[in-house]
Structures are given as C-alpha cells and as structure tokens.
Write an enzyme that holds these catalytic residues in place. Structure first.
Site, PDB file in Angstrom:
ATOM      1  N   GLY A 285     -19.080  18.564  -4.676  1.00  0.00           N
ATOM      2  CA  GLY A 285     -20.278  17.757  -4.453  1.00  0.00           C
ATOM      3  C   GLY A 285     -21.160  17.628  -5.670  1.00  0.00           C
ATOM      4  O   GLY A 285     -20.838  18.093  -6.766  1.00  0.00           O
ATOM      5  N   HIS A 459       0.817 -15.091   4.799  1.00  0.00           N
ATOM      6  CA  HIS A 459       2.026 -14.287   4.983  1.00  0.00           C
ATOM      7  C   HIS A 459       3.011 -14.575   3.850  1.00  0.00           C
ATOM      8  O   HIS A 459       3.235 -15.736   3.505  1.00  0.00           O
ATOM      9  CB  HIS A 459       2.683 -14.638   6.325  1.00  0.00           C
ATOM     10  CG  HIS A 459       3.976 -13.946   6.570  1.00  0.00           C
ATOM     11  ND1 HIS A 459       4.037 -12.621   6.950  1.00  0.00           N
ATOM     12  CD2 HIS A 459       5.260 -14.384   6.488  1.00  0.00           C
ATOM     13  CE1 HIS A 459       5.309 -12.276   7.103  1.00  0.00           C
ATOM     14  NE2 HIS A 459       6.072 -13.333   6.831  1.00  0.00           N
TER      15      HIS A 459
END
Length: 480
Positions: A285, A459
């Site tokens: 962190g 597609h």
C-alpha cells in the site's frame, strides 16, 4: 480573473501528478489563470514511478511469454527467448521519457505557469515555495510567494512498508526501487497480492524469476470479485508461482544477509516454514503526503491519514480543494484525474457539477491475466441484501480469444432484479483493461444489460464477451 503581479493566480495546484495536471489544464481551458507547482517532474508517481514504467515492463514480459508459444501459431524460432533485462529497463525509461516530453509541452499549450519547487500553504490563499538552485539543490534558489483565490492540494502519496520491515533498496525493496533496477534477482518474495503485488509477480514470473506471493487476506486481489480472485490464483499457480493467502509472518523477524532474505511464514493456524530468496518486495500500500504542506495553517481536516473532502472535492477550508491519493479513495491515477476535473469546473463557477461517484470508476490491474472491474462485487451486492442476477461468459466462448491464444477468464455482469440496473461488471482475461471502457460508459449512461446486449459488437472481437455476458444476465447469450 486574477490581476496584479506575476505571483497572483486564480488557482494554484500543489502537486503535478495525473490529478494535479489534469485539474490545472482544465481550469486554464475554462479561462482561469493557473499555476502548477511541484518539486519533481510533471507526471508524478504514475508517470515516473508507477503506472507507466510498470506497464512497460509488463508488456515486455508478456511478449516474452508470447514468443515462448510461437510454435502454437505455426512459427518456428530457435530455443528459448533470452531476457535482456537491462534492455527492458532501457525501453521502460524511454517510454517514460517520451510521455514526459509530451506532457511538458502541454503546460505551455494550456498557458499554465509551471513553478519548480516545494510548496507549503500559509493560510487558505498563500503558498510559499522553496525553489531549487541552478544545480538542482533543494531550497538553494530562494523563495517565491504566490497568492491564490483557490488552491487544489494534489500532493499524492508514497510507498509504505509494514511495521518493523525497513526497505534497504537492495534486499528489501519497494516498487520505487524495482522501477530503477537494471538487473534481476533469481528469486523474489512479494508481500501483498493487491494490484501492485500481482502485477510485479506476473512480470517477474514471465521473465524467469521464481516468485513467492504472500497475501494476508483470504484471497489474492482482495478488493476484486471472489470469482476473479480464484482465476488469478489458479493461473499464477499453474505458471509456477507459489501463492499463499492468509499468510502470517513476523515482519520484524525478516533477516537479510549477502545471499538475500529469510522469513518464517505460513497460512494462518499452520506451522510456519522457512522461505529464502534474493529479494523481498513490499507491496502493501501507500501513504498520503499530507505532512509538511501547511495544512495546520488552514481549516482543512484529515482523517486516518488522508484529507477529508465532500463530493465536489471541497475541504472544510473555503477555497481549498484536495484530489488524488491525498484524499484516499481508490488510489488510481484516472480517478485522481476525474476528481481534478470536478474541482476545476467547480472553481470555475459552473453550476450543477456532478459529485464524485466512486462506484462509476473503473479499476484496472495489468497482470496476466488482466483484471478490470467497475461497480460492486457479487459479495458486496449480497452483503447489501440487493436482489440480483448474474450473466457470466468465459473467454473460451469468444472466437477472437481462441484466435489470439488467450482464453483464460471470463466477463461477468451483475444486475438488479428489481429495476435491471447494472450493479457491477468484472472481467478477467485478455485485454480486460481495455474492454472495461464499455462497462464504464454503460454506467455513465445508466444502460441496462439488455441495452448492452442489443448493441452490435463486431465479430470476431474480444468485446463480444461483454455483449454475451450482458445477454446472459437474462439467459439469452447466443454463443454460450
């Protein structure tokens, strides 16, 4: 509009990271006289010590893995790809330099005044800047005092370690240290399996470093959807990494010697085992930079190490705003930029500026497989007691994923059964961090799953996985 000396401004932004420069540029575009102050290079942590150099290394590492699978695509290459980490590091630095050069040019383009030095508030409208000398020595160039109608604090954050575990830059390192390295350890222990930890674990593993990944929480990437975490852990284990969740060890007992580091670690409730490696990376962190910037001279309030703000980035001190890591939140560069834009529009006097909504902020992690998400996890939806439905489609059902040879993972859409609102979208798999943009737009436009599903997706493309998952929410997926 500010008048008077060259030290008078409508807005002074303290800190030139992603949030700071975004706020400064937008405010200037809205007609304000703006100064941008930083003692470091424009771009901040993200550009110089975080997002950009890390992703450059990850790209090189992922490409090395692709080359290893060249035969799958009908290509014959001699032997294993060699790893020249010094060259990878040089490319990393070249990417950063190129982006930094472009960013510097935008300061002039937007007519923002750049001021090099460390700024400190002296009340709500004055900033005293300690400027470097010609040789770069901090404070040697004297002081400059700015007067501002409004101020944005955007001082960012720094890496932090665990209590009792002190990085030395050699054996025990932080992400800052890794991003200046030009050599590799043969093995590494990474403490923390959040976004930073899994990115470095993925990168090191792809270039041949033996990786042990330790996470205190019960799952990797603990802020992500549970099903996503399972895919990541399974993938990492399959690639030869040692992954330990619920990991427990005494940080103060980690020892170092010429050979590397040693610690005793084990899953919670089980006998610890000795683990040795050349290096230990602490990825636990960050801490907000709220110290020594003069907050005590204002009414600005802090809570648990971050500055408190409202939904429009205002602090308790009128005309003082704060954005980015210094206010906590998601600790993401693009989120800081959005906070900066909100603050700039508010300061410019625009009405009806929307409040910050963190559920609409996309999250992106660039390990392999990539992770991206927006909204709530399924666990959070359950905890809230919201009735919901889920559509989930694997990349294995998507032709383009099979074509590119990356079909690990899935897309998942969570929606309310009461009003069909989308509650969360989670993607783990190829180019997830690019695909999440569609989900982000859907949140912004308040689209329903059916509206996403009815939208034509070209597609074959990876984007079809989002459309299919959206249709699957109501059991109407075409290809799965």
């Amino acid at each position: 509009m500010a008048v008077g000396s060259s030290n008078d401004f409508d807005l002074v932004v303290l800190g030139a990271g992603t949030g700071g420069y975004a706020a400064a540029f937008r405010a200037a575009q809205l007609g304000l006289k703006v100064a941008l102050v930083d003692e470091d290079k424009i771009g901040g942590t993200c550009l110089h010590r975080g997002c950009i150099p890390t992703k450059a290394l990850l790209e090189s590492a992922a490409f090395a893995d692709q080359v290893r699978h060249a035969a799958d695509f009908g290509l014959t290459l001699p032997g294993e790809p060699g790893i020249d980490y010094a060259a990878m590091a040089a490319r990393r630095d070249a990417v950063v330099k190129r982006m930094w050069t472009g960013l510097k040019s935008l300061v002039g383009k937007n007519k923002v005044t750049w001021i090099d030095g460390r700024g400190r508030l002296e009340g709500p409208s004055k900033i005293r800047i300690s400027q470097p000398g010609e040789d770069g020595t901090a404070g040697k160039g004297g002081e400059r005092v700015l007067q501002a109608t409004d101020i944005i604090v955007a001082t960012g954050s720094r890496v932090k370690s665990l209590p009792g575990l002190t990085p030395d830059g050699k054996r025990i390192v932080t992400s800052d240290d890794v991003l200046t390295m030009s050599t590799l350890p043969k093995d590494i222990v990474i403490v923390g399996a959040g976004a930073v930890g899994v990115e470095f674990a993925s990168m090191f593993a792809d270039i041949g470093v033996k990786v042990t990944l330790l996470e205190y929480a019960p799952q990797t990437v603990p802020l992500e959807d549970g099903e996503v975490s399972k895919v990541v852990e399974r993938s990492f284990t399959k690639r030869g990494m040692t992954v330990m969740t619920n990991a427990r060890f005494d940080a103060a007992a980690v020892s170092t010697d010429k050979a590397g580091i040693c610690l005793m670690v084990g899953p919670e409730g089980k006998e610890p085992q000795e683990v040795r490696a050349e290096m230990l990376l602490v990825a636990t962190g960050r801490a907000a930079n709220i110290e020594d910037i003069g907050l005590e001279t204002t009414k600005v309030e802090t809570d648990r190490g971050v500055i408190k703000v409202n939904g429009r980035m205002r602090t308790k001190e009128p005309h003082v705003y704060a954005i980015g890591d210094v206010i906590g939140g998601l600790w993401l560069a693009h989120t800081a930029a959005h906070e900066g834009l909100i603050a700039a529009h508010v300061i410019a006097g625009e009405r009806d500026v929307h409040e910050m909504d963190y559920t609409k902020q996309p999250r992106a992690t660039y390990c392999r497989p990539e992770i991206a998400s927006i909204g709530l996890t399924e666990e959070q939806v359950k905890a809230a007691g919201t009735p919901y439905k889920v559509g989930k489609v694997p990349f294995q059902a998507i032709a383009k994923a099979i074509i590119v040879g990356e079909y690990e993972g899935f897309a998942k859409v969570i929606a309310s059964t009461e009003n069909d609102d989308i509650l969360g979208v989670h993607i783990v798999g190829p180019h997830a961090t690019d695909l999440v943009a569609e989900a982000s737009l859907a949140f912004e436009l308040d689209a329903t799953p059916w509206e996403i599903g009815e939208t034509t997706h070209a597609h074959p493309t990876l984007s079809e996985v989002i459309g299919e998952a959206a249709m699957a929410v109501d059991g109407r997926s075409i290809n799965f």
